[in-house]
Design a protein around this motif. Structure first.
Motif, PDB file in Angstrom:
ATOM      1  N   TYR A   1       0.862  -1.177   0.000  1.00 29.01           N
ATOM      2  CA  TYR A   1       0.000   0.000   0.000  1.00 29.01           C
ATOM      3  C   TYR A   1       0.899   1.229   0.000  1.00 29.01           C
ATOM      4  CZ  TYR A   1       1.054  -1.408   4.763  1.00 29.01           C
ATOM      5  OH  TYR A   1       1.705  -1.864   5.882  1.00 29.01           O
TER       6      TYR A   1
ATOM      7  N   TYR B   1       9.860   8.878  13.259  1.00 29.13           N
ATOM      8  CA  TYR B   1       9.238   8.816  11.935  1.00 29.13           C
ATOM      9  C   TYR B   1       7.722   8.698  12.104  1.00 29.13           C
ATOM     10  CZ  TYR B   1       7.667   4.037  12.400  1.00 29.13           C
ATOM     11  OH  TYR B   1       6.987   2.924  12.812  1.00 29.13           O
TER      12      TYR B   1
ATOM     13  N   HIS C   1       3.019   0.730  27.501  1.00 26.70           N
ATOM     14  CA  HIS C   1       2.457   0.348  26.204  1.00 26.70           C
ATOM     15  C   HIS C   1       0.977   0.035  26.398  1.00 26.70           C
ATOM     16  CE1 HIS C   1       6.722  -0.394  25.082  1.00 26.70           C
ATOM     17  NE2 HIS C   1       6.287  -0.013  23.894  1.00 26.70           N
TER      18      HIS C   1
ATOM     19  N   ASN D   1       0.467   3.184  16.910  1.00 28.66           N
ATOM     20  CA  ASN D   1       0.443   2.208  15.835  1.00 28.66           C
ATOM     21  C   ASN D   1      -1.013   1.905  15.505  1.00 28.66           C
ATOM     22  OD1 ASN D   1       1.249   0.175  14.012  1.00 28.66           O
ATOM     23  ND2 ASN D   1       0.911  -1.366  15.586  1.00 28.66           N
TER      24      ASN D   1
ATOM     25  N   VAL E   1      13.982  -1.040  15.217  1.00 25.67           N
ATOM     26  CA  VAL E   1      12.638  -1.606  15.448  1.00 25.67           C
ATOM     27  C   VAL E   1      12.229  -2.411  14.201  1.00 25.67           C
ATOM     28  CG1 VAL E   1      10.213  -1.103  15.983  1.00 25.67           C
ATOM     29  CG2 VAL E   1      12.011   0.357  16.930  1.00 25.67           C
TER      30      VAL E   1
ATOM     31  N   ASP F   1       9.257  -2.578  21.493  1.00 25.42           N
ATOM     32  CA  ASP F   1       8.311  -1.823  20.645  1.00 25.42           C
ATOM     33  C   ASP F   1       7.785  -2.704  19.514  1.00 25.42           C
ATOM     34  OD1 ASP F   1       8.382   0.468  22.133  1.00 25.42           O
ATOM     35  OD2 ASP F   1       9.830   1.522  20.878  1.00 25.42           O
TER      36      ASP F   1
ATOM     37  N   GLY G   1       3.777  -4.224  18.665  1.00 26.49           N
ATOM     38  CA  GLY G   1       2.994  -3.955  17.459  1.00 26.49           C
ATOM     39  C   GLY G   1       3.634  -3.036  16.438  1.00 26.49           C
ATOM     40  N   TRP G   2       4.700  -2.300  16.784  1.00 20.94           N
ATOM     41  CA  TRP G   2       5.270  -1.357  15.813  1.00 20.94           C
ATOM     42  C   TRP G   2       6.040  -2.104  14.733  1.00 20.94           C
ATOM     43  CZ3 TRP G   2       3.682   0.348  20.377  1.00 20.94           C
ATOM     44  CH2 TRP G   2       3.085   1.597  20.417  1.00 20.94           C
ATOM     45  N   ASP G   3       5.805  -1.701  13.500  1.00 23.93           N
ATOM     46  CA  ASP G   3       6.505  -2.323  12.391  1.00 23.93           C
ATOM     47  C   ASP G   3       6.866  -1.267  11.355  1.00 23.93           C
ATOM     48  OD1 ASP G   3       7.515  -3.783  10.344  1.00 23.93           O
ATOM     49  OD2 ASP G   3       5.743  -5.002   9.977  1.00 23.93           O
ATOM     50  N   PRO G   4       7.970  -0.540  11.582  1.00 27.77           N
ATOM     51  CA  PRO G   4       8.358   0.499  10.609  1.00 27.77           C
ATOM     52  C   PRO G   4       8.696  -0.080   9.242  1.00 27.77           C
ATOM     53  CG  PRO G   4       9.602   0.704  12.662  1.00 27.77           C
ATOM     54  CD  PRO G   4       8.891  -0.609  12.719  1.00 27.77           C
TER      55      PRO G   4
ATOM     56  N   GLU H   1       6.816  -1.982   7.607  1.00 23.49           N
ATOM     57  CA  GLU H   1       5.519  -2.169   6.920  1.00 23.49           C
ATOM     58  C   GLU H   1       5.418  -3.577   6.329  1.00 23.49           C
ATOM     59  OE1 GLU H   1       3.277  -0.115   7.526  1.00 23.49           O
ATOM     60  OE2 GLU H   1       4.391   1.662   8.098  1.00 23.49           O
ATOM     61  N   ASN H   2       5.501  -4.562   7.201  1.00 23.16           N
ATOM     62  CA  ASN H   2       5.298  -5.981   6.860  1.00 23.16           C
ATOM     63  C   ASN H   2       6.413  -6.630   6.052  1.00 23.16           C
ATOM     64  OD1 ASN H   2       2.711  -6.321   8.069  1.00 23.16           O
ATOM     65  ND2 ASN H   2       1.829  -5.172   6.372  1.00 23.16           N
TER      66      ASN H   2
END
Lengths: 428, 265
Positions: free
Chosen positions: A239, A254, A312, A346, B173, B224, B228-231, B233-234
């Protein structure tokens, strides 16, 4: 002069002895590793043959215990071979393709009785049988030298890297990809899952970089004054999104914002941690005010975890039909312990918003459903994805059970229509 | 007479001693409310006190999880207090008045990694079970989603530090997220160890840098990612375009670049 000669001779002898010892140690290590890999190759080979037999066995039956056992064997063997493959130094593309094929074969076999009629199942297994036989042959050829211990690790690596390639790994990878596509094409639910991942259902118009930046500044005024750059995602992204990097005073981080609709995927900032800890309740209030002000008004508090410098939080979307929590639509917030400032957001899962369907709810007697020493402490409604990737309405039960003097806590999700247990999770 | 007086005096001093010890205890807790999800030394005290009077049977580790929650609720119920599983000022005051807490014993055992309990009415020295003291690695009380363990945090932090210690935090991350994405992906092993030690998967494993001691930054990056954080993007792969030798990796669909790494599918 004699002394110098003596020292030189001594140095040479010492160095030679050291080199010899190191070389011997290296050789020993290489041998040990080669033996280990040879064993794994041998395991994979024999299990591949067993798998071939198990697949053929399923062709004997239409139903009954024989069929069930063969299916279980396929699932177990494909999982075992996956483990062996994962532990071997193989061509990366080949390894990935093969793991994928084995995973699909195992899954199809295990779930086949629920999802496929016998004729279709036989058709697939017939094709799989031929393909596994061919794969097994090629695997034996490719790994013959390594399995017999005739190859050093360096030589094996050179063969993989193509410098002295004696086997067409790329060709084998392509064959497996073909087998995967013919034997196990994507099912409807898997396609749905991929669509979800790609956020294709977001029909919002495209926002410009300036609009994305303006949203960033509105939501995070404290850290958005010094933007380093804003770039587009690369063409391979599922996407399209804007990637904004910033460094404002002591905060560096970021934010990723979707190009369709300008939704926040994720935001994360790093800054030096100060001392002190704010009251959890006060931080939670700050977080919830932020969520409300940011337009996330349909979420409820789920849980919190405290770590060294931050809390968190997890919030879950509540759908309006049954007021059920949608477990796949969550927002995570990271807030500083010292002052409650938002360090991370997130919302990648939240913006995907699952498509939900209404569903009948039958009454279930938990007294007979669970063993008599299980206590149901809490019950609520949730939407959760089942093993076929379909969103189902479920009872979410917090149950406890005495385990060796301690209290074990589990979350059990039970389909409201079929009474199937969708998931059981042990809680810490 | 003298005997009676002596007995009374001993009884009096014993009583005063008990009172003094309890009144010192009442100031031991910090002021903050303790609820499920919190951690720290005050949670250690809460667990130790609940164990002292038999409500908490789990491991004293400073993490306020379900074990502590149920024990606290049971305590509140027994003492006629509002049952909410939260240790506010009233609950802490009541708990302090009916229990005891040997801070030195508890903290010494935690710091030395020994297994121990803190039940009342039993000599504490007989409640230390194992560990060698000094050589055991101290647990860091990390709180992560139930599907991950503290050992997972350590191993992934090693990989993140070995692979990307010179990268921005976002990049660290992202590396942790790639490891977690692989665990969920059917094309890769389904355990942390399986993914990290898959031959050829990570340079840090091949060159031994995975065994460097990770810093707090790498550990936080892992936490992190687990939250759930995933900079990335999968992403399930990443590579350094300057040093990558595999041609195949260039054929993967690229998602984004962070620092020196390109992340791809």
């Amino acid at each position: 002069m004699k002394k110098i000669v003596f020292l030189a001779v001594f140095a040479i002898v010492s160095l030679s002895a050291y080199s010899y010892t190191t070389a011997t140690q290296n050789k020993d290590l290489q041998n040990a590793l080669s033996v280990q890999y040879a064993k794994n190759i041998s395991d994979a080979s024999s299990k591949l043959q067993e798998l071939d037999v198990a697949v053929k066995k399923t062709l004997l039956f239409d139903e009954g215990q024989g069929d069930l056992e063969a299916r279980e064997d396929i699932w177990r063997l494909s999982s075992d071979i996956q483990q062996s493959v994962a532990s071997l130094p193989l061509d990366q593309q080949f390894s990935t393709m093969w793991m994928n094929y084995l995973g699909r074969l195992g899954k199809f076999s295990k779930e086949g009785d629920e999802r496929t009629d016998a004729t279709e199942f036989h058709k697939v297994m017939d094709r799989a049988s031929q393909n596994i036989e061919s794969l097994s042959d090629q695997w034996s050829i490719a790994t013959a030298d390594m399995a017999s211990g005739n190859l050093s690790m360096t030589e094996w690596q050179e063969r993989l890297d193509g410098e002295k390639a004696t086997f067409d790994w790329k060709g084998l990878s392509a064959s497996i990809q073909q087998y995967t596509e013919s034997d196990f094409p994507l099912t409807a639910s898997e396609s749905d899952a991929l669509k979800k991942k790609e956020l294709k259902h977001i029909k919002d118009p495209k926002v410009t970089k300036e609009e994305a930046l303006s949203k960033f500044k509105k939501l995070f005024p404290d850290v958005s004054n010094q933007v380093i750059d804003t770039t587009d995602s690369k063409p391979g992204a599922a996407y399209p999104f804007y990637h904004i990097r910033f460094a404002d005073q002591d905060s560096i981080g970021y934010i990723d914002i979707t190009q369709k609709g300008g939704h926040i995927l994720s935001f994360l900032t790093e800054r030096p941690a100060g001392g002190g800890t704010m009251e959890l309740e006060s931080v939670r209030k700050r977080v919830e005010t932020f969520l409300k002000d940011s337009g996330y008004t349909d979420v409820v508090y789920e849980e919190v975890r405290e770590n060294d410098t931050a809390f968190h939080f997890v919030y879950t979307r509540v759908e309006p039909m049954h007021k059920a929590k949608v477990l796949s639509d969550t927002i995570q917030i990271k807030a500083a312990k010292e002052d409650g400032r938002i360090l991370g957001l997130n919302a990648a899962e939240y913006i995907r918003k699952e498509q939900l369907k209404d569903q009948p709810m039958i009454k279930i007697n938990w007294g007979t459903f669970f063993h008599n020493n299980v206590k149901v402490n809490n019950q609520e409604l949730v939407y959760v994805e089942n093993e076929h990737g379909i969103q189902r309405l479920a009872y979410s039960l917090t149950v406890t059970l005495e385990e060796n003097g301690e209290i074990g806590t589990y979350i059990v999700l039970v389909d409201t229509e079929t009474k199937d247990v969708i998931r059981t999770e042990k809680q810490a | 007479m003298n005997k009676t007086l002596r007995t009374m005096l001993i009884g009096f001093f014993f009583f005063v001693g008990i009172q003094l010890s309890l009144s010192t205890d009442s100031h031991a807790f910090t002021d903050r409310e303790l609820a499920k999800g919190t951690k720290g030394d005050d949670v250690i005290e809460l667990q130790a006190r609940l164990q002292y009077i038999g409500f908490f049977k789990g491991k004293i580790d400073g993490n306020f999880g379900y074990q502590t929650y149920w024990a606290l609720r049971e305590f509140q119920e027994k003492y006629g207090m509002p049952i909410d599983g939260i240790a506010g000022s009233k609950t802490k005051k009541k708990l302090t008045s009916v229990s005891s807490y040997d801070k030195k014993f508890v903290m010494d055992n935690i710091n030395s990694g020994k297994e121990f309990t803190h039940y009342g009415g039993k000599p504490l020295s007989s409640q230390v079970k194992g560990g060698t003291g000094g050589t055991t690695v101290k647990k860091t009380n990390t709180q992560v989603p139930p599907k991950y363990s503290e050992d997972d945090v350590k191993l992934i932090a090693n990989a993140v530090y070995g692979e990307s210690r010179g990268e921005p935090y976002e990049g660290q991350v992202a590396v942790a997220a790639v490891i977690l994405n692989r665990i969920e992906n059917p094309d890769f092993p389904n355990t942390v160890g399986g993914v990290i030690f898959q031959p050829g998967a990570f340079t840090a494993v091949s060159d031994g840098q995975i065994w460097l001691t990770p810093n707090d930054r790498a550990k936080e990056a892992v936490i992190d990612a687990m939250n759930g954080w995933d900079p990335s993007e999968n992403a399930i792969y990443y590579f350094n375009p300057v040093t990558a030798t595999s041609k195949w990796i260039w054929s993967r669909p690229q998602i984004k670049k962070i620092g020196m790494h390109i992340f791809c599918n």
